[in-house]
Design a protein around this motif. Structure first.
Motif, PDB file in Angstrom:
ATOM      1  N   ALA A  46      63.191  37.175  46.487  1.00 35.94           N
ATOM      2  CA  ALA A  46      62.382  38.384  46.305  1.00 35.94           C
ATOM      3  C   ALA A  46      60.922  38.048  46.564  1.00 35.94           C
ATOM      4  O   ALA A  46      60.446  36.988  46.158  1.00 35.94           O
ATOM      5  CB  ALA A  46      62.555  38.921  44.885  1.00 35.94           C
ATOM      6  N   VAL A  47      60.242  38.932  47.268  1.00 37.00           N
ATOM      7  CA  VAL A  47      58.837  38.676  47.598  1.00 37.00           C
ATOM      8  C   VAL A  47      57.972  39.838  47.139  1.00 37.00           C
ATOM      9  O   VAL A  47      58.370  40.997  47.179  1.00 37.00           O
ATOM     10  CB  VAL A  47      58.630  38.457  49.119  1.00 37.00           C
ATOM     11  N   THR A  48      56.782  39.481  46.715  1.00 38.11           N
ATOM     12  CA  THR A  48      55.808  40.499  46.328  1.00 38.11           C
ATOM     13  C   THR A  48      55.379  41.270  47.573  1.00 38.11           C
ATOM     14  O   THR A  48      54.999  40.659  48.574  1.00 38.11           O
ATOM     15  CB  THR A  48      54.553  39.833  45.734  1.00 38.11           C
ATOM     16  N   THR A  49      55.426  42.573  47.522  1.00 31.91           N
ATOM     17  CA  THR A  49      54.902  43.344  48.649  1.00 31.91           C
ATOM     18  C   THR A  49      53.600  44.044  48.298  1.00 31.91           C
ATOM     19  O   THR A  49      52.802  44.329  49.178  1.00 31.91           O
ATOM     20  CB  THR A  49      55.915  44.397  49.154  1.00 31.91           C
ATOM     21  N   ASN A  50      53.383  44.334  47.048  1.00 30.82           N
ATOM     22  CA  ASN A  50      52.139  45.015  46.650  1.00 30.82           C
ATOM     23  C   ASN A  50      51.785  44.686  45.215  1.00 30.82           C
ATOM     24  O   ASN A  50      52.660  44.657  44.342  1.00 30.82           O
ATOM     25  CB  ASN A  50      52.297  46.541  46.791  1.00 30.82           C
ATOM     26  N   ILE A  51      50.511  44.438  44.995  1.00 30.67           N
ATOM     27  CA  ILE A  51      49.978  44.377  43.633  1.00 30.67           C
ATOM     28  C   ILE A  51      48.712  45.218  43.608  1.00 30.67           C
ATOM     29  O   ILE A  51      47.836  45.079  44.471  1.00 30.67           O
ATOM     30  CB  ILE A  51      49.674  42.927  43.195  1.00 30.67           C
ATOM     31  N   ASN A  52      48.654  46.101  42.622  1.00 24.52           N
ATOM     32  CA  ASN A  52      47.437  46.873  42.392  1.00 24.52           C
ATOM     33  C   ASN A  52      47.001  46.604  40.966  1.00 24.52           C
ATOM     34  O   ASN A  52      47.755  46.826  40.028  1.00 24.52           O
ATOM     35  CB  ASN A  52      47.700  48.376  42.568  1.00 24.52           C
ATOM     36  N   ILE A  53      45.786  46.092  40.813  1.00 25.62           N
ATOM     37  CA  ILE A  53      45.323  45.727  39.481  1.00 25.62           C
ATOM     38  C   ILE A  53      43.973  46.355  39.180  1.00 25.62           C
ATOM     39  O   ILE A  53      43.075  46.348  40.021  1.00 25.62           O
ATOM     40  CB  ILE A  53      45.264  44.180  39.320  1.00 25.62           C
ATOM     41  N   ASN A  54      43.889  46.953  38.000  1.00 27.03           N
ATOM     42  CA  ASN A  54      42.627  47.464  37.487  1.00 27.03           C
ATOM     43  C   ASN A  54      42.144  46.529  36.380  1.00 27.03           C
ATOM     44  O   ASN A  54      42.856  46.320  35.395  1.00 27.03           O
ATOM     45  CB  ASN A  54      42.805  48.885  36.932  1.00 27.03           C
ATOM     46  N   PHE A  55      40.947  46.021  36.558  1.00 22.60           N
ATOM     47  CA  PHE A  55      40.322  45.169  35.547  1.00 22.60           C
ATOM     48  C   PHE A  55      39.524  46.079  34.623  1.00 22.60           C
ATOM     49  O   PHE A  55      38.596  46.759  35.071  1.00 22.60           O
ATOM     50  CB  PHE A  55      39.426  44.129  36.209  1.00 22.60           C
ATOM     51  N   LEU A  56      39.896  46.091  33.354  1.00 23.37           N
ATOM     52  CA  LEU A  56      39.381  47.127  32.464  1.00 23.37           C
ATOM     53  C   LEU A  56      38.299  46.641  31.509  1.00 23.37           C
ATOM     54  O   LEU A  56      37.365  47.372  31.189  1.00 23.37           O
ATOM     55  CB  LEU A  56      40.547  47.728  31.666  1.00 23.37           C
ATOM     56  N   ARG A  57      38.466  45.430  31.023  1.00 26.47           N
ATOM     57  CA  ARG A  57      37.484  44.879  30.079  1.00 26.47           C
ATOM     58  C   ARG A  57      37.307  43.397  30.381  1.00 26.47           C
ATOM     59  O   ARG A  57      38.192  42.750  30.931  1.00 26.47           O
ATOM     60  CB  ARG A  57      37.975  45.030  28.637  1.00 26.47           C
ATOM     61  N   LYS A  58      36.172  42.875  29.984  1.00 23.00           N
ATOM     62  CA  LYS A  58      35.890  41.451  30.148  1.00 23.00           C
ATOM     63  C   LYS A  58      36.966  40.649  29.419  1.00 23.00           C
ATOM     64  O   LYS A  58      37.322  40.951  28.278  1.00 23.00           O
ATOM     65  CB  LYS A  58      34.513  41.148  29.558  1.00 23.00           C
ATOM     66  N   ALA A  59      37.480  39.639  30.091  1.00 24.88           N
ATOM     67  CA  ALA A  59      38.546  38.824  29.516  1.00 24.88           C
ATOM     68  C   ALA A  59      37.938  37.610  28.830  1.00 24.88           C
ATOM     69  O   ALA A  59      37.843  36.526  29.411  1.00 24.88           O
ATOM     70  CB  ALA A  59      39.523  38.404  30.613  1.00 24.88           C
ATOM     71  N   GLU A  60      37.520  37.778  27.592  1.00 21.70           N
ATOM     72  CA  GLU A  60      36.958  36.657  26.831  1.00 21.70           C
ATOM     73  C   GLU A  60      38.009  35.550  26.734  1.00 21.70           C
ATOM     74  O   GLU A  60      39.209  35.819  26.614  1.00 21.70           O
ATOM     75  CB  GLU A  60      36.598  37.121  25.413  1.00 21.70           C
ATOM     76  N   ALA A  61      37.536  34.321  26.743  1.00 21.06           N
ATOM     77  CA  ALA A  61      38.451  33.175  26.700  1.00 21.06           C
ATOM     78  C   ALA A  61      39.467  33.334  25.569  1.00 21.06           C
ATOM     79  O   ALA A  61      39.133  33.777  24.471  1.00 21.06           O
ATOM     80  CB  ALA A  61      37.664  31.878  26.515  1.00 21.06           C
ATOM     81  N   GLY A  62      40.691  32.966  25.849  1.00 23.81           N
ATOM     82  CA  GLY A  62      41.767  33.119  24.873  1.00 23.81           C
ATOM     83  C   GLY A  62      43.061  33.324  25.615  1.00 23.81           C
ATOM     84  O   GLY A  62      43.086  33.383  26.847  1.00 23.81           O
ATOM     85  N   ASN A  63      44.150  33.434  24.879  1.00 25.27           N
ATOM     86  CA  ASN A  63      45.434  33.644  25.525  1.00 25.27           C
ATOM     87  C   ASN A  63      45.558  35.078  26.020  1.00 25.27           C
ATOM     88  O   ASN A  63      45.243  36.020  25.290  1.00 25.27           O
ATOM     89  CB  ASN A  63      46.573  33.348  24.540  1.00 25.27           C
ATOM     90  N   MET A  64      46.013  35.207  27.239  1.00 26.91           N
ATOM     91  CA  MET A  64      46.234  36.523  27.836  1.00 26.91           C
ATOM     92  C   MET A  64      47.733  36.817  27.791  1.00 26.91           C
ATOM     93  O   MET A  64      48.540  35.992  28.252  1.00 26.91           O
ATOM     94  CB  MET A  64      45.759  36.527  29.294  1.00 26.91           C
TER      95      MET A  64
END
Lengths: 152, 152, 152, 152
Positions: free
Chosen positions: D89-107
């Motif tokens: 299986a292969v990725t054909t599309n990714i759409n990402i919205n970055f909403l808030r600053k990602a302060e260091a820590g586990n995501m």
């Protein structure tokens, strides 16, 4: 259906927004109303498309552009209902995945605010056919709020 | 304007596709034709939206859903013209960035095929207002071609 | 390759931006440099990914996240080179279509500004494998410029 | 944390997929493991990014490309866990919205299947910082499953 009950946790309820939008965008219903605001909830709105002949394609499928119009309208509704009457807010991006054939019937869009910033508001919307849980389409929408647009 | 000249490097020219699409999707022009196929070129198509009252918003702006409809239609045109009459090809994704206010006027979409696969066809479209080079909107569109859809 | 020649129509050329970005984001090259700024042109930039072992997947394919990183970096380069050193500009959206298998080799991203607004900058990027015209990936990227970010 | 308990409603649980993916993509952890599969549930998976120095930007922000890598990996996990080991299986599309600053820590990425078709699988992912409900990013991802890819 649209509720007239007070919704203390939102700024404008379904009836108020319907009235506002009818005045602001009279062209939308020039051929008869097809979009209906069902509910405005905290961070969320439910908007219905009652697809008529003009929204259908051969074989009785609701057209893609009609679904995109539903996303655009419903995203605007959840923004206005929760953040105030930013009449000048403009769509900057819509990304829509069409997931299943949209058999003729009412399309229900449930949109929620992912981020309600001062300048950008990002929402996602799920569209189902009334009476089913299968997703017909999923979309994200971004609106930009100009510095001077705030009206209420 | 639509050219009737033979276009040896495409499978169907503008006149042929207009005829095909008018029969396949009669609802699109039920209220009068607003979408016109100007040219079908190798890997590319140019489609025009002559926005009328129904496509305008207050202040004379072409509505977002009209531009999304233009993308959907123009992407289908470049696919059919270059890859054959896949009548069952369906839109799986549209991503559109609205870049500038769409002042009333003819909107010209130029769509090209980024990848024409057997199963997925990916296109991008640029929309300008006729007579200007400024981009009004930019979109990518993906169509999926079912195994049995090929007709020509 | 990176040109040190004066580029009078851009604000910063490839060498200047390389120096700025190396200082601003030292982590990017902690394991050895893989991203190289080839050219900064009016409204456009060309950035190269020299994929090494860490960017490859089994079978010798350049990984998707590496290509997304290339888009993010190259979009930032064209923004900075043409609009000034907005060090606080942040990515708000990336939409990427993966079009063909990325066989091991240098990946060349050509990004251009679709709209360079005061608050939002929208770009698109085409990625090819060096020596080929076939698109490996196509992306759009949006950066938001905070009111106070301008530095040059 | 990864559960070894039998999960009767999924095809592969977190421990099984970790083992499979470690073998299939050894490069991902060449510099130490940063992605961890926490849970595989019916139609859903939870994957964690423990951002280290290489994933951080100045000021202690988790980099955008790291978050995109998380989306790509987590979307693959929910697909494999629920639909079988489609290694091709292969990725054909990714759409990402970055909403808030990602302060260091586990995501923490929670991905779910919006549509699991035979040819296309569409998912959405929400990313939060561990211990918070605020969305850091929202993404949709589409994978294409080649006809011959099915392995389990």
């Amino acid at each position: 259906m649209a509720s007239d009950l007070a919704a203390p946790d939102v700024k404008y309820n379904a009836a108020e927004l319907t009235e506002f939008l009818d005045k602001a965008f009279p062209q939308m219903h020039a051929l008869g109303r097809v979009y209906f605001i069902d509910e405005v909830l905290p961070g969320e709105a439910i908007v219905r498309l009652e697809a008529g002949e003009l929204q259908l394609r051969p074989g009785g499928t609701v057209s893609g552009p009609s679904l995109m119009g539903l996303v655009d309208y419903a995203a605007y509704v959840v923004l206005l209902g929760n953040m105030g009457l930013h009449a000048l807010a403009v769509t900057t991006n819509i990304n829509i995945n069409f997931l299943r054939k949209a058999e003729a019937g009412n399309m229900i869009a449930t949109c929620r605010i992912l981020k309600g910033g001062k300048r950008l508001v990002v929402m996602d919307c799920e569209i189902v056919r009334e009476g089913s849980d299968d997703l017909i389409a999923h979309a994200t929408a971004t609106y930009s709020i100009p510095p001077t647009s705030f009206k209420g």
